[in-house]
Scaffold this motif. Sequence first.
Motif, mmCIF file in Angstrom:
data_model
loop_
_atom_site.group_PDB
_atom_site.id
_atom_site.type_symbol
_atom_site.label_atom_id
_atom_site.label_comp_id
_atom_site.label_asym_id
_atom_site.label_seq_id
_atom_site.Cartn_x
_atom_site.Cartn_y
_atom_site.Cartn_z
ATOM 1 N N LYS A 44 0.867 -1.180 0.000
ATOM 2 C CA LYS A 44 0.000 0.000 0.000
ATOM 3 C C LYS A 44 0.898 1.223 0.000
ATOM 4 N N GLY A 45 1.128 1.778 -1.155
ATOM 5 C CA GLY A 45 2.018 2.930 -1.265
ATOM 6 C C GLY A 45 3.433 2.537 -0.879
ATOM 7 N N ASP A 46 3.998 3.228 0.102
ATOM 8 C CA ASP A 46 5.341 2.929 0.596
ATOM 9 C C ASP A 46 5.309 2.032 1.835
ATOM 10 N N LYS A 47 4.212 1.320 2.025
ATOM 11 C CA LYS A 47 4.091 0.406 3.161
ATOM 12 C C LYS A 47 3.908 -1.021 2.643
ATOM 13 N N LEU A 48 4.464 -1.949 3.398
ATOM 14 C CA LEU A 48 4.318 -3.367 3.080
ATOM 15 C C LEU A 48 3.740 -4.054 4.310
ATOM 16 N N LEU A 49 2.579 -4.674 4.151
ATOM 17 C CA LEU A 49 1.913 -5.361 5.248
ATOM 18 C C LEU A 49 2.152 -6.861 5.118
ATOM 19 N N LEU A 50 2.453 -7.508 6.234
ATOM 20 C CA LEU A 50 2.739 -8.933 6.268
ATOM 21 C C LEU A 50 1.774 -9.622 7.218
ATOM 22 N N ASN A 51 1.167 -10.720 6.765
ATOM 23 C CA ASN A 51 0.328 -11.571 7.606
ATOM 24 C C ASN A 51 0.777 -13.008 7.416
ATOM 25 N N LEU A 52 1.020 -13.694 8.526
ATOM 26 C CA LEU A 52 1.469 -15.085 8.465
ATOM 27 C C LEU A 52 0.722 -15.884 9.523
ATOM 28 N N LEU A 53 0.113 -16.994 9.098
ATOM 29 C CA LEU A 53 -0.520 -17.915 10.028
ATOM 30 C C LEU A 53 0.521 -18.952 10.416
ATOM 31 N N ASN A 54 0.974 -18.884 11.648
ATOM 32 C CA ASN A 54 2.074 -19.704 12.141
ATOM 33 C C ASN A 54 1.515 -20.807 13.045
ATOM 34 N N LEU A 55 0.920 -21.844 12.433
ATOM 35 C CA LEU A 55 0.267 -22.895 13.204
ATOM 36 C C LEU A 55 1.239 -23.697 14.058
ATOM 37 N N THR A 56 2.508 -23.765 13.676
ATOM 38 C CA THR A 56 3.488 -24.505 14.462
ATOM 39 C C THR A 56 3.905 -23.739 15.710
ATOM 40 N N GLN A 57 3.602 -22.457 15.768
ATOM 41 C CA GLN A 57 3.982 -21.558 16.859
ATOM 42 C C GLN A 57 5.489 -21.584 17.099
ATOM 43 N N GLY A 58 6.237 -21.852 16.039
ATOM 44 C CA GLY A 58 7.688 -21.848 16.132
ATOM 45 C C GLY A 58 8.235 -20.437 15.982
ATOM 46 N N THR A 59 9.545 -20.342 15.925
ATOM 47 C CA THR A 59 10.222 -19.059 15.789
ATOM 48 C C THR A 59 10.076 -18.545 14.359
ATOM 49 N N VAL A 60 9.760 -17.261 14.236
ATOM 50 C CA VAL A 60 9.656 -16.595 12.934
ATOM 51 C C VAL A 60 10.692 -15.476 12.904
ATOM 52 N N LEU A 61 11.540 -15.493 11.878
ATOM 53 C CA LEU A 61 12.552 -14.442 11.696
ATOM 54 C C LEU A 61 12.094 -13.493 10.609
ATOM 55 N N LEU A 62 12.163 -12.195 10.890
ATOM 56 C CA LEU A 62 11.843 -11.153 9.918
ATOM 57 C C LEU A 62 13.112 -10.335 9.697
ATOM 58 N N LYS A 63 13.508 -10.190 8.436
ATOM 59 C CA LYS A 63 14.699 -9.399 8.114
ATOM 60 C C LYS A 63 14.420 -8.572 6.873
ATOM 61 N N VAL A 64 15.039 -7.396 6.840
ATOM 62 C CA VAL A 64 14.936 -6.516 5.676
ATOM 63 C C VAL A 64 16.350 -6.191 5.218
ATOM 64 N N TYR A 65 16.605 -6.395 3.918
ATOM 65 C CA TYR A 65 17.911 -6.113 3.313
ATOM 66 C C TYR A 65 17.746 -5.052 2.239
ATOM 67 N N ASP A 66 18.794 -4.212 2.082
ATOM 68 C CA ASP A 66 18.782 -3.243 0.975
ATOM 69 C C ASP A 66 19.392 -3.900 -0.270
ATOM 70 N N SER A 67 19.564 -3.111 -1.336
ATOM 71 C CA SER A 67 20.055 -3.677 -2.604
ATOM 72 C C SER A 67 21.506 -4.123 -2.535
ATOM 73 N N GLU A 68 22.235 -3.703 -1.533
ATOM 74 C CA GLU A 68 23.632 -4.113 -1.368
ATOM 75 C C GLU A 68 23.771 -5.213 -0.311
ATOM 76 N N ASP A 69 22.688 -5.903 -0.026
ATOM 77 C CA ASP A 69 22.637 -7.013 0.934
ATOM 78 C C ASP A 69 23.042 -6.624 2.357
ATOM 79 N N ARG A 70 22.792 -5.387 2.715
ATOM 80 C CA ARG A 70 23.012 -4.958 4.100
ATOM 81 C C ARG A 70 21.699 -5.118 4.861
ATOM 82 N N MET A 71 21.784 -5.722 6.026
ATOM 83 C CA MET A 71 20.582 -5.898 6.828
ATOM 84 C C MET A 71 20.237 -4.566 7.491
ATOM 85 N N VAL A 72 19.025 -4.078 7.239
ATOM 86 C CA VAL A 72 18.597 -2.812 7.815
ATOM 87 C C VAL A 72 17.561 -3.011 8.923
ATOM 88 N N TYR A 73 17.033 -4.239 9.053
ATOM 89 C CA TYR A 73 16.057 -4.522 10.101
ATOM 90 C C TYR A 73 16.055 -6.020 10.387
#
Length: 126
Positions: free
Chosen positions: A55-84
Amino acid sequence: MKSVFKSITVAGLLLVSGLGMANKAAVHLNKKGVAKAEVEKNLIAVTLEPVFIKKGDKLLLNLLNLTQGTVLLKVYDSEDRMVYSETIEGEIVVEKAFNFEKAFEDEYTVVVVDKLGTYTETMRIR
């Protein structure tokens, strides 16, 4: 007379019980004497992938995690630097909004890793 009445009554009961048994589902016994039904239940395999909505400059994420395991969220820029980076544990529903309104012009990749797989989505900011 009594014997005729008894014979008719017994014949009637046998007929009714025979009809009742004929309408039941067939039951088979295995080698151990345990009854098993003719109908087998088939399990349905469901693959659950995250849903990304832009939605514009926003990205919404929804995940149904039935295993209730660990979920990793990462954001990388175009030079493969982790920014989040964020780790979420024990949640059935993972919801996250990534706001790129103040981000530099670039192409960002959001990576979601859970027990079932790795998923990516790309967001280009101009």
